[in-house]
Design a protein around this motif. Structure first.
Motif, PDB file in Angstrom:
ATOM      1  N   PRO A  77      11.803   1.260   6.366  1.00 28.87           N
ATOM      2  CA  PRO A  77      10.578   1.739   7.006  1.00 28.87           C
ATOM      3  C   PRO A  77       9.433   0.729   6.934  1.00 28.87           C
ATOM      4  CG  PRO A  77      11.471   3.399   5.544  1.00 28.87           C
ATOM      5  CD  PRO A  77      12.207   2.130   5.265  1.00 28.87           C
ATOM      6  N   GLY A  78       9.362  -0.016   5.817  1.00 29.90           N
ATOM      7  CA  GLY A  78       8.258  -0.954   5.642  1.00 29.90           C
ATOM      8  C   GLY A  78       6.911  -0.270   5.656  1.00 29.90           C
ATOM      9  N   GLY A  79       6.883   0.974   5.216  1.00 26.95           N
ATOM     10  CA  GLY A  79       5.653   1.759   5.285  1.00 26.95           C
ATOM     11  C   GLY A  79       4.994   2.018   3.954  1.00 26.95           C
ATOM     12  N   GLY A  80       5.324   1.211   2.948  1.00 23.37           N
ATOM     13  CA  GLY A  80       4.720   1.408   1.640  1.00 23.37           C
ATOM     14  C   GLY A  80       5.646   2.115   0.673  1.00 23.37           C
ATOM     15  N   LEU A  81       5.148   2.317  -0.534  1.00 23.29           N
ATOM     16  CA  LEU A  81       5.956   2.821  -1.645  1.00 23.29           C
ATOM     17  C   LEU A  81       6.559   4.193  -1.366  1.00 23.29           C
ATOM     18  CD1 LEU A  81       7.003   2.757  -4.534  1.00 23.29           C
ATOM     19  CD2 LEU A  81       4.728   3.450  -5.310  1.00 23.29           C
ATOM     20  N   ASN A  82       5.753   5.140  -0.942  1.00 24.34           N
ATOM     21  CA  ASN A  82       6.268   6.498  -0.767  1.00 24.34           C
ATOM     22  C   ASN A  82       7.267   6.586   0.379  1.00 24.34           C
ATOM     23  OD1 ASN A  82       4.844   7.829  -2.926  1.00 24.34           O
ATOM     24  ND2 ASN A  82       2.986   7.499  -1.743  1.00 24.34           N
ATOM     25  N   ALA A  83       7.011   5.839   1.448  1.00 26.92           N
ATOM     26  CA  ALA A  83       7.978   5.801   2.552  1.00 26.92           C
ATOM     27  C   ALA A  83       9.290   5.178   2.100  1.00 26.92           C
ATOM     28  CB  ALA A  83       7.389   5.024   3.723  1.00 26.92           C
ATOM     29  N   ALA A  84       9.201   4.132   1.266  1.00 22.79           N
ATOM     30  CA  ALA A  84      10.403   3.483   0.757  1.00 22.79           C
ATOM     31  C   ALA A  84      11.221   4.440  -0.102  1.00 22.79           C
ATOM     32  CB  ALA A  84      10.027   2.237  -0.040  1.00 22.79           C
ATOM     33  N   LEU A  85      10.544   5.198  -0.949  1.00 29.00           N
ATOM     34  CA  LEU A  85      11.249   6.142  -1.818  1.00 29.00           C
ATOM     35  C   LEU A  85      11.884   7.270  -1.010  1.00 29.00           C
ATOM     36  CD1 LEU A  85       8.732   6.357  -4.794  1.00 29.00           C
ATOM     37  CD2 LEU A  85      11.064   5.428  -4.865  1.00 29.00           C
ATOM     38  N   ALA A  86      11.157   7.787  -0.040  1.00 26.94           N
ATOM     39  CA  ALA A  86      11.710   8.853   0.794  1.00 26.94           C
ATOM     40  C   ALA A  86      12.928   8.352   1.563  1.00 26.94           C
ATOM     41  CB  ALA A  86      10.643   9.384   1.743  1.00 26.94           C
ATOM     42  N   HIS A  87      12.848   7.123   2.064  1.00 29.15           N
ATOM     43  CA  HIS A  87      13.969   6.526   2.783  1.00 29.15           C
ATOM     44  C   HIS A  87      15.173   6.360   1.862  1.00 29.15           C
ATOM     45  CE1 HIS A  87      16.394   3.751   5.090  1.00 29.15           C
ATOM     46  NE2 HIS A  87      16.254   2.819   4.163  1.00 29.15           N
TER      47      HIS A  87
END
Length: 215
Positions: A77-87
């Protein structure tokens, strides 16, 4: 309950900028990698952990952590920490929909497998649970039982944000190694006092931190 841990790691060149008072630009990437290696090694040695997935786009970190036995998940996602964890949690559960998933910080160089097991065993009693960091402001672990979404809210004041999200705060004693993340020089000194893993110890020995053996 056996857990899959998701460990986020930003590119090493951009990691640990707040340690600039203790480690210069040439040392910090190696220190960040050492933190992650000691964290992942300790996690994989924990009896409550089935496997570890590291979400990172750093090629060197990916190779080194895969060599320890971690699964590497690209940060698509390359959308930051929380997006990375959700991915990463979604990737993990695409292979095992009913697995228990926990996000664990990559900067816990003093991590003890038995202390981590205590935290995960306590987390298994709740749909979602978290452990606050040593400063009682952030979060070092967020857990979601089978069938529950992780819903990460890391970042500024994440302890309050995770509590507001409905996650139960784990009020455990004797798990200092799971709480002691490292963002600043003072954090590193606290981790060294607890006793860090071998990779961190090797890199930190070059920093000549006051209070270390030989300084």
């Amino acid at each position: 309950m056996q857990w899959t841990l998701v460990v986020p790691l930003k590119p090493l060149a951009r990691a640990k900028s707040r340690l600039s008072d203790t480690a210069d630009d040439g040392v910090r990437p190696g220190l960040a990698l050492a933190f992650a290696q000691d964290t992942v090694a300790a996690a994989l040695a924990c009896g409550a952990v089935r496997d570890v997935a590291v979400v990172t786009d750093d090629a060197l970190a990916g190779r080194e952590l895969a060599a320890l036995g971690a699964r590497i998940v690209p940060d698509e996602p390359g959308g930051g920490l929380n997006a990375a964890l959700a991915h990463a949690a979604a990737v993990v559960r695409s292979r095992g929909p009913e697995c228990a998933v926990a996000a664990l910080n990559a900067d816990l160089p003093a991590l003890r497998p038995l202390e981590l097991a205590r935290v995960l065993d306590a987390a298994a009693e709740f749909p979602r649970a978290f452990l606050a960091d040593a400063a009682a402001i952030g979060t070092t672990l967020l857990a979601a039982s089978p069938g529950r979404e992780l819903r990460p809210a890391f970042g500024t004041d994440s302890r309050a944000r995770h509590r507001a999200s409905g996650a139960v705060e784990l009020l455990l004693t004797g798990v200092d190694s799971v709480r002691q993340d490292v963002d600043t020089g003072d954090d590193l000194r606290a981790a060294l006092a607890l006793g860090v893993g071998p990779r961190t110890a090797t890199v930190a020995a070059k920093l000549l931190i006051p209070g270390q053996p030989g300084t």
